[in-house]
Design an enzyme around this catalytic site. Structure first.
Site, PDB file in Angstrom:
ATOM      1  N   GLU A  83      -2.554  -9.163  14.471  1.00 45.24           N
ATOM      2  CA  GLU A  83      -4.008  -9.339  14.388  1.00 45.24           C
ATOM      3  C   GLU A  83      -4.363 -10.510  13.504  1.00 45.24           C
ATOM      4  O   GLU A  83      -3.687 -10.783  12.519  1.00 45.24           O
ATOM      5  CB  GLU A  83      -4.628  -8.110  13.714  1.00 45.24           C
ATOM      6  N   CYS A 108      -8.206 -14.704   8.419  1.00 42.69           N
ATOM      7  CA  CYS A 108      -7.208 -13.833   7.810  1.00 42.69           C
ATOM      8  C   CYS A 108      -6.046 -13.732   8.792  1.00 42.69           C
ATOM      9  O   CYS A 108      -6.235 -13.313   9.935  1.00 42.69           O
ATOM     10  CB  CYS A 108      -7.847 -12.459   7.583  1.00 42.69           C
ATOM     11  N   CYS A 145       5.091  -4.024   8.941  1.00 43.24           N
ATOM     12  CA  CYS A 145       5.326  -4.203   7.506  1.00 43.24           C
ATOM     13  C   CYS A 145       6.257  -3.086   7.053  1.00 43.24           C
ATOM     14  O   CYS A 145       6.213  -1.982   7.589  1.00 43.24           O
ATOM     15  CB  CYS A 145       4.000  -4.099   6.752  1.00 43.24           C
ATOM     16  N   CYS A 163       2.758   1.134   1.927  1.00 43.62           N
ATOM     17  CA  CYS A 163       1.570   1.556   1.161  1.00 43.62           C
ATOM     18  C   CYS A 163       0.862   2.679   1.921  1.00 43.62           C
ATOM     19  O   CYS A 163       0.655   2.602   3.126  1.00 43.62           O
ATOM     20  CB  CYS A 163       0.617   0.379   0.942  1.00 43.62           C
ATOM     21  N   CYS A 178      -2.466   2.093   4.156  1.00 45.64           N
ATOM     22  CA  CYS A 178      -2.530   0.911   5.024  1.00 45.64           C
ATOM     23  C   CYS A 178      -2.007   1.212   6.423  1.00 45.64           C
ATOM     24  O   CYS A 178      -0.950   1.816   6.588  1.00 45.64           O
ATOM     25  CB  CYS A 178      -1.718  -0.216   4.387  1.00 45.64           C
ATOM     26  N   CYS A 193      -6.965  -3.165   7.913  1.00 46.93           N
ATOM     27  CA  CYS A 193      -5.776  -3.896   8.328  1.00 46.93           C
ATOM     28  C   CYS A 193      -4.922  -3.114   9.306  1.00 46.93           C
ATOM     29  O   CYS A 193      -4.583  -1.967   9.061  1.00 46.93           O
ATOM     30  CB  CYS A 193      -4.912  -4.188   7.112  1.00 46.93           C
TER      31      CYS A 193
END
Ligand code: SAH
Length: 357
Positions: free
Chosen positions: A93, A106, A113, A117, A120, A334
């Protein structure tokens, strides 16, 4: 898989032209211009390059071009969220935000990832792979080509942990700010990290003029460990000492990001503790009301609680702003768009992610 021609710096391309392809070095400058200024999408657009050399380029290189798979534009503020498909089918994205001071994009630095976290969405399926410099550049190029407007600011805050893809990200930073390309000033670029301490120190050595943003999200290690697995590896003390070092080397003020999660890290006690911890650092705190994701039960506090937290920091002479929420109506947080897209597809891949912290 052939190497991606968009991921070479001009110097690298010159060497390849002369040493491997037996061409004159000025050809590299011409090709670099087509790729990084004209933002071309195929070798055939390179009209001042002979058909023979274009064929040679096709044999040797891939020209990665991201495919716009979905675009959502906010009716509230014009924020545009792009879902791009990479050459191998992975999706990422990128978001365009329009501010009075210019257009900010962004971008993502990884597909997925592995930082884990808890709040997220990007990390829920783990890491698919690192992005190449050319794939980070192309997020900017395609958005600029799509809108016809210049991109002024870049934040690396999309999917992925940029310092977990250090070499490609730093090469991207050099190429996007290169005067032979789009020449976006490093001062207009922010790299956000969850706090990979040795990599922050390595970045400081490069002496770039970018802004470093640290996802702190907690005033002490106990709370941080609850929400960010990286805190098991590096303490806040080590992290802040790396921030001091970054400031000493680059003279750039640090940004601290602090996502406010109700009942987890947003009490006034925690505001006081945060102020105490960071008051010696030349910094700016960005408060982000948590953007709830459906896989987790984290919630935002009230407007009043958020503004009390801010006031307490201000009383302690900390520079602080609340991040304005952009694109509220188009799946804000995100990785949410990428995630919801991948859920529509039947998934047979249930590989286990390795434990890294
Ligand atoms: N890996 C980088 C970039 C991540 S995204 C980093 O950790 O900094 C940019 C910021 O958004 C980070 O501060 C991240 O912690 C925060 N963030 C992620 N999901 C969020 C959510 N649901 N609500 C609020 N902030 C979030």
């Amino acid at each position: 898989m052939k190497p991606d021609i968009k991921s070479y710096t001009l110097d690298e391309l010159k060497n390849i032209m002369t040493d491997e392809l037996g061409e004159k070095p000025f050809r590299a400058a011409q090709i670099y211009r087509w790729l990084h200024v004209a933002l071309c999408t195929s070798f055939d657009e390179m009209t001042n390059i002979s058909a023979g050399l274009r064929e040679k380029l096709k044999e040797h290189f891939e020209l990665s071009v991201l495919v716009k798979e979905q675009l959502q534009v906010s009716k509230i503020d014009g924020t545009a969220k792009y879902l791009f498909k990479l050459g191998d089918g992975n999706r990422i994205e990128s978001v365009l935000m329009k501010y009075k001071h210019g257009n900010s994009v962004c971008i993502s630095s990884q597909a997925g990832c592995r930082m884990g976290c808890k709040f997220c969405a990007s990390t829920l399926d783990g890491l698919a792979r690192n992005l190449l410099p050319g794939e980070m550049l192309d997020q900017i190029y395609r958005i600029q080509a799509d809108t016809g407007e210049r991109v002024d600011n870049i934040v690396i805050m999309g999917c992925g942990e940029p310092l977990d893809n250090f070499d490609n990200v730093t090469k991207f930073l050099k190429m996007i700010s290169d005067e032979n390309g789009l020449n976006i000033s490093q001062r207009n670029i922010t790299v956000s990290t969850c706090g990979l301490v040795p990599k922050i120190r390595e970045l400081a050595e490069l002496n770039l003029q970018i802004t470093l943003a640290i996802s702190l999200h907690a005033p002490n290690d106990d709370i941080r460990k609850n929400i960010m697995p990286v805190a098991n590896k590096y303490s806040i003390e080590e992290l802040l000492s790396a921030c001091d070092y970054y400031f000493m080397k680059t003279g750039r003020r640090i940004t601290f990001e602090y996502s406010l999660i109700n009942g987890v890290n947003d009490s006034l006690k925690e505001a006081r503790e945060l102020a105490e911890r960071i008051k010696h650092i030349n910094s700016h705190v960005n408060l982000i009301p948590i953007n709830p994701i459906k896989e987790r039960s984290f919630r935002q506090g009230t407007q009043e609680e958020i503004s009390e937290f801010k006031k307490l920091l201000e009383k302690n002479k900390i520079n602080v702003t609340i991040r304005r929420e952009m694109g509220r109506d188009i799946q804000g947080a995100c990785g949410q768009l990428r995630k919801s897209y991948s859920e529509q597809e039947t998934r047979t891949n249930d590989e286990k992610e390795e434990e890294i912290f």
